[in-house]
Design a protein around this motif. Structure first.
Motif, mmCIF file in Angstrom:
data_model
loop_
_atom_site.group_PDB
_atom_site.id
_atom_site.type_symbol
_atom_site.label_atom_id
_atom_site.label_comp_id
_atom_site.label_asym_id
_atom_site.label_seq_id
_atom_site.Cartn_x
_atom_site.Cartn_y
_atom_site.Cartn_z
ATOM 1 N N LEU A 256 0.855 -1.194 0.000
ATOM 2 C CA LEU A 256 0.000 0.000 0.000
ATOM 3 C C LEU A 256 0.884 1.234 0.000
ATOM 4 O O LEU A 256 1.785 1.368 0.828
ATOM 5 C CB LEU A 256 -0.893 0.050 1.243
ATOM 6 N N ASP A 257 0.606 2.145 -0.931
ATOM 7 C CA ASP A 257 1.227 3.472 -0.938
ATOM 8 C C ASP A 257 0.243 4.439 -0.277
ATOM 9 O O ASP A 257 -0.903 4.071 -0.015
ATOM 10 C CB ASP A 257 1.480 3.902 -2.392
ATOM 11 N N PRO A 258 0.657 5.689 -0.035
ATOM 12 C CA PRO A 258 -0.287 6.638 0.554
ATOM 13 C C PRO A 258 -1.601 6.687 -0.244
ATOM 14 O O PRO A 258 -1.575 6.611 -1.476
ATOM 15 C CB PRO A 258 0.469 7.963 0.499
ATOM 16 N N ARG A 259 -2.682 6.763 0.469
ATOM 17 C CA ARG A 259 -4.065 6.704 -0.039
ATOM 18 C C ARG A 259 -4.480 5.293 -0.434
ATOM 19 O O ARG A 259 -5.598 5.064 -0.859
ATOM 20 C CB ARG A 259 -4.334 7.695 -1.193
ATOM 21 N N GLY A 260 -3.564 4.326 -0.260
ATOM 22 C CA GLY A 260 -3.939 2.933 -0.478
ATOM 23 C C GLY A 260 -4.786 2.468 0.695
ATOM 24 O O GLY A 260 -4.676 2.989 1.809
ATOM 25 N N PHE A 261 -5.652 1.469 0.436
ATOM 26 C CA PHE A 261 -6.486 0.977 1.529
ATOM 27 C C PHE A 261 -6.706 -0.521 1.405
ATOM 28 O O PHE A 261 -6.584 -1.099 0.318
ATOM 29 C CB PHE A 261 -7.812 1.748 1.618
ATOM 30 N N ALA A 262 -7.019 -1.134 2.549
ATOM 31 C CA ALA A 262 -7.308 -2.569 2.595
ATOM 32 C C ALA A 262 -8.586 -2.761 3.389
ATOM 33 O O ALA A 262 -8.761 -2.148 4.444
ATOM 34 C CB ALA A 262 -6.162 -3.309 3.271
ATOM 35 N N PHE A 263 -9.481 -3.604 2.870
ATOM 36 C CA PHE A 263 -10.655 -4.044 3.647
ATOM 37 C C PHE A 263 -10.452 -5.526 3.917
ATOM 38 O O PHE A 263 -10.264 -6.313 2.986
ATOM 39 C CB PHE A 263 -11.955 -3.816 2.868
ATOM 40 N N ILE A 264 -10.473 -5.880 5.186
ATOM 41 C CA ILE A 264 -10.224 -7.271 5.578
ATOM 42 C C ILE A 264 -11.480 -7.803 6.271
ATOM 43 O O ILE A 264 -11.853 -7.321 7.348
ATOM 44 C CB ILE A 264 -9.003 -7.356 6.519
#
Ligand code: UGY
Ligand code: MN
Length: 260
Positions: A96-104
């Motif tokens: 993930l780079d800045p503004r990257g996101f993960a939904f787990i």
């Protein structure tokens, strides 16, 4: 003369932070770091949680190089503010780079590790399953890949919905960007609660019967039906990341007397 706008009078007991029945404003001068179980080389600034009446938890995680989050029994959403994170979900991996996101999704084994010093928003919420609906799948993406739309036909107020809007998901996380002078077109009062982190710019937030000057770095919690309104002030756009519970009947999770 010191620049009055930069004057921090915390050592004299003054702050913009406020703690009210139906809203909190938490400004950076009042943040206190803590460790959460399982975290390594990482500190949490806990902004919201059940102890204040919220049905979710939101914290800012501050990672050293190699730092990791602990595990969670809930769903988890991570939005990277700065640095770089490696996310491992079962067999999948992503940087993930800045503004990257993960939904787990709830129950999915995963690991979040910082490859440089990093800061991330972490939101956790117990999943409210629906009998007829498949549970959500994991998502690894970046805000830059999500298209925006105007709120209430105002091109100066753009919204990006980071999660799909279908009944598999029981919460939403959006970014909202206001051009200077843009404002919500109504005072909102609604069943959803909010966790909000100001990401850029500033303006005036109405919360309940108070009007607050707010700026990048501030956190706001709004209880259900808390009157809310925002106008962007200044020469740069104001931007915030906002959580809300979503897509569930208000009686879900409540025990009715008929059911006892
Ligand atoms: O989605 C929302 O309820 C959003 N418009 N609220 C807010 O910005 N305070
Ligand atoms: Mn709202």
């Amino acid at each position: 003369m010191p620049d009055q706008s930069q004057l921090n009078l915390g050592h004299l007991g003054q702050t913009r932070s406020a703690h009210q029945r139906n809203h909190f404003l938490l400004t950076a001068d009042t943040f206190v770091r803590t460790a959460l179980p399982g975290m390594q080389k990482c500190a949490a600034i806990v902004h919201a949680g059940p102890a204040m009446g919220a049905a979710f938890t939101q914290y800012t995680a501050e990672f050293e190089v190699g730092g990791t989050l602990g595990s969670t029994a809930s769903q988890r959403f991570v939005y990277l503010l700065e640095g770089e994170l490696k996310v491992k979900l079962d067999a999948k991996r992503a940087d993930l780079d800045p503004r990257g996101f993960a939904f787990i999704p709830q129950g999915l084994r995963h690991r979040v590790t910082a490859t440089t010093a990093s800061r991330a928003v972490v939101i956790e919420k117990p999943y409210q399953a629906l009998a007829s609906v498949r549970p959500p799948k994991p998502i690894l993406s970046n805000e830059d890949a999500v298209s925006s739309h105007a709120l209430n036909d105002d091109p100066d107020l753009q919204v990006k919905c980071l999660l799909p809007d279908n009944f598999s998901f029981d919460f939403a996380v959006n970014t909202m960007v206001y051009q200077p002078g843009a404002a919500l077109s109504q005072v909102e009062m609604h069943v959803m609660e909010h966790g909000l982190l100001m990401l850029a710019g500033g303006g005036i937030y109405r919360l309940g019967d108070s009007w607050y000057p707010v700026t990048a770095g501030d956190f706001i919690w709004m209880a259900r039906w808390c009157p809310q309104w925002f106008a962007a002030i200044g020469k740069v756009p104001a931007k915030y990341l906002i959580y809300k519970d979503w897509n569930r009947h208000p009686l879900i999770g409540m025990e009715t007397s008929a059911a006892k």
